[in-house]
Design a protein around this motif. Structure first.
Motif, PDB file in Angstrom:
ATOM      1  N   ASP A  15       0.649  -1.261   0.079  1.00 41.59           N
ATOM      2  CA  ASP A  15       0.050  -0.007  -0.163  1.00 41.59           C
ATOM      3  C   ASP A  15       0.988   1.258   0.053  1.00 41.59           C
ATOM      4  O   ASP A  15       0.679   2.221  -0.927  1.00 41.59           O
ATOM      5  N   LEU A  16       2.113   1.271   0.703  1.00 42.74           N
ATOM      6  CA  LEU A  16       2.696   2.440   0.704  1.00 42.74           C
ATOM      7  C   LEU A  16       3.467   2.498  -0.473  1.00 42.74           C
ATOM      8  O   LEU A  16       3.525   3.876  -1.178  1.00 42.74           O
ATOM      9  N   ARG A  17       3.981   1.456  -0.977  1.00 47.36           N
ATOM     10  CA  ARG A  17       4.620   1.681  -2.308  1.00 47.36           C
ATOM     11  C   ARG A  17       3.801   2.173  -3.305  1.00 47.36           C
ATOM     12  O   ARG A  17       4.061   3.111  -4.223  1.00 47.36           O
ATOM     13  N   GLU A  18       2.493   1.765  -3.461  1.00 49.97           N
ATOM     14  CA  GLU A  18       1.426   2.305  -4.334  1.00 49.97           C
ATOM     15  C   GLU A  18       1.199   3.756  -4.147  1.00 49.97           C
ATOM     16  O   GLU A  18       1.202   4.497  -5.046  1.00 49.97           O
ATOM     17  N   TYR A  19       1.051   4.160  -3.028  1.00 51.63           N
ATOM     18  CA  TYR A  19       0.879   5.504  -2.587  1.00 51.63           C
ATOM     19  C   TYR A  19       1.929   6.355  -3.136  1.00 51.63           C
ATOM     20  O   TYR A  19       1.806   7.383  -3.694  1.00 51.63           O
ATOM     21  N   ILE A  20       3.113   6.009  -2.826  1.00 52.70           N
ATOM     22  CA  ILE A  20       4.586   6.862  -3.041  1.00 52.70           C
ATOM     23  C   ILE A  20       4.528   6.806  -4.522  1.00 52.70           C
ATOM     24  O   ILE A  20       4.765   7.962  -5.100  1.00 52.70           O
ATOM     25  N   LEU A  21       4.216   5.679  -5.358  1.00 53.79           N
ATOM     26  CA  LEU A  21       4.492   5.889  -6.799  1.00 53.79           C
ATOM     27  C   LEU A  21       3.446   6.932  -7.526  1.00 53.79           C
ATOM     28  O   LEU A  21       3.725   7.425  -8.511  1.00 53.79           O
ATOM     29  N   GLU A  22       2.168   6.856  -6.869  1.00 55.75           N
ATOM     30  CA  GLU A  22       1.314   7.928  -7.317  1.00 55.75           C
ATOM     31  C   GLU A  22       1.719   9.208  -7.156  1.00 55.75           C
ATOM     32  O   GLU A  22       1.690  10.073  -7.818  1.00 55.75           O
ATOM     33  N   LYS A  23       2.609   9.458  -5.960  1.00 57.13           N
ATOM     34  CA  LYS A  23       3.034  10.740  -5.669  1.00 57.13           C
ATOM     35  C   LYS A  23       4.176  11.338  -6.610  1.00 57.13           C
ATOM     36  O   LYS A  23       4.322  12.425  -6.907  1.00 57.13           O
ATOM     37  N   ILE A  24       5.214  10.276  -6.624  1.00 56.59           N
ATOM     38  CA  ILE A  24       6.433  10.443  -7.231  1.00 56.59           C
ATOM     39  C   ILE A  24       6.403  10.199  -8.597  1.00 56.59           C
ATOM     40  O   ILE A  24       6.769  10.820  -9.501  1.00 56.59           O
TER      41      ILE A  24
END
Length: 60
Positions: free
Chosen positions: A35-44
């Protein structure tokens, strides 16, 4: 980040709920990571990005 700091960041008035969450919640580390990886990829926006978290709280 201490319980009070997390509580203030979450805009809660008391730390009770945050303490209960941190002390008794059951976490699936793999799901949290995903979940954290998906969130970060959305932002970065790039799969090559690296997230570094340490106790200094300074961006790397």
């Amino acid at each position: 980040m201490a319980g009070w700091q997390l509580t203030e960041h979450a805009r809660e008035l008391r730390p009770d709920g945050m303490q209960r969450l941190l002390a008794s919640a059951v976490w699936d580390a793999d799901l949290v990571r995903d979940d954290l990886r998906e969130y970060i990829l959305e932002k970065i926006g790039t799969a090559q990005a690296i997230l570094v978290i340490d106790e200094t709280s300074f961006p790397k």
